[in-house]
Design a protein around this motif. Structure first.
Motif, short mmCIF file in Angstrom:
data_model
loop_
_atom_site.label_atom_id
_atom_site.label_comp_id
_atom_site.label_asym_id
_atom_site.label_seq_id
_atom_site.Cartn_x
_atom_site.Cartn_y
_atom_site.Cartn_z
N ARG A 80 -62.24 41.36 -74.22
CA ARG A 80 -61.23 41.35 -75.28
C ARG A 80 -61.49 40.22 -76.27
O ARG A 80 -61.46 40.42 -77.48
CB ARG A 80 -59.83 41.22 -74.69
N ASP A 108 -55.65 46.88 -69.92
CA ASP A 108 -55.63 46.00 -68.75
C ASP A 108 -55.29 46.84 -67.52
O ASP A 108 -54.27 47.53 -67.51
CB ASP A 108 -54.59 44.90 -68.93
N SER A 112 -58.30 43.40 -64.70
CA SER A 112 -59.56 43.50 -65.44
C SER A 112 -59.32 44.22 -66.76
O SER A 112 -58.31 44.88 -66.95
CB SER A 112 -60.61 44.27 -64.64
N GLU A 113 -60.28 44.08 -67.63
CA GLU A 113 -60.22 44.77 -68.93
C GLU A 113 -61.14 45.98 -68.91
O GLU A 113 -62.24 45.93 -68.36
CB GLU A 113 -60.65 43.81 -70.03
#
Length: 129
Positions: A80, A108, A112-113
């Protein structure tokens, strides 16, 4: 295939990136996509695969909805921040994905992204979808 989803989980190790390319190539052939569509998908994928955590598996999900391909890839630790730096004049992840994708979002999930990309499709027969 509209609405179907392909999900592929593989080690983040660069040696396995070719497997993801094979899957995208097979999908492109099945959907009769242009070479440009396939190349954009692969470049966007490669730009993200370079940023995966080596100790984790990476998951790629591809879903066809109408005339768009929705691709989700992750998990990432901190992609991000890199995307939010803006495009400016530098050739960075934000600028690369902006050029290759119709839209890019970060989700999200479980700490984690995940990167969610949308690509408009163009078929070799001359039109979308």
């Amino acid at each position: 295939m509209s609405g179907d989803e392909i999900s592929l989980t593989l080690p983040a190790d660069e040696a396995f990136h070719r497997v993801a390319h094979l899957v995208l190539g097979g999908l492109a052939a099945r959907l009769d996509l242009t070479f440009e569509n396939l190349e954009n998908l692969e470049l966007a994928l490669d730009s993200l695969l370079e940023r995966t955590r080596a100790e984790e598996d990476v998951t790629l999900r591809v879903r066809l909805l109408d005339d768009e391909l929705h691709t989700t890839i992750g998990p990432f630790a901190d992609v991000r921040a890199e995307l939010e730096r803006g495009s400016g004049d530098a050739l960075n992840l934000s600028r690369i994905l902006s050029a290759l994708c119709d839209s890019v979002e970060i989700a999200d999930r479980d700490g984690s992204e995940w990167v969610e990309m949308t690509h408009g499709l163009h078929r070799r027969n001359g039109g979308p979808g």
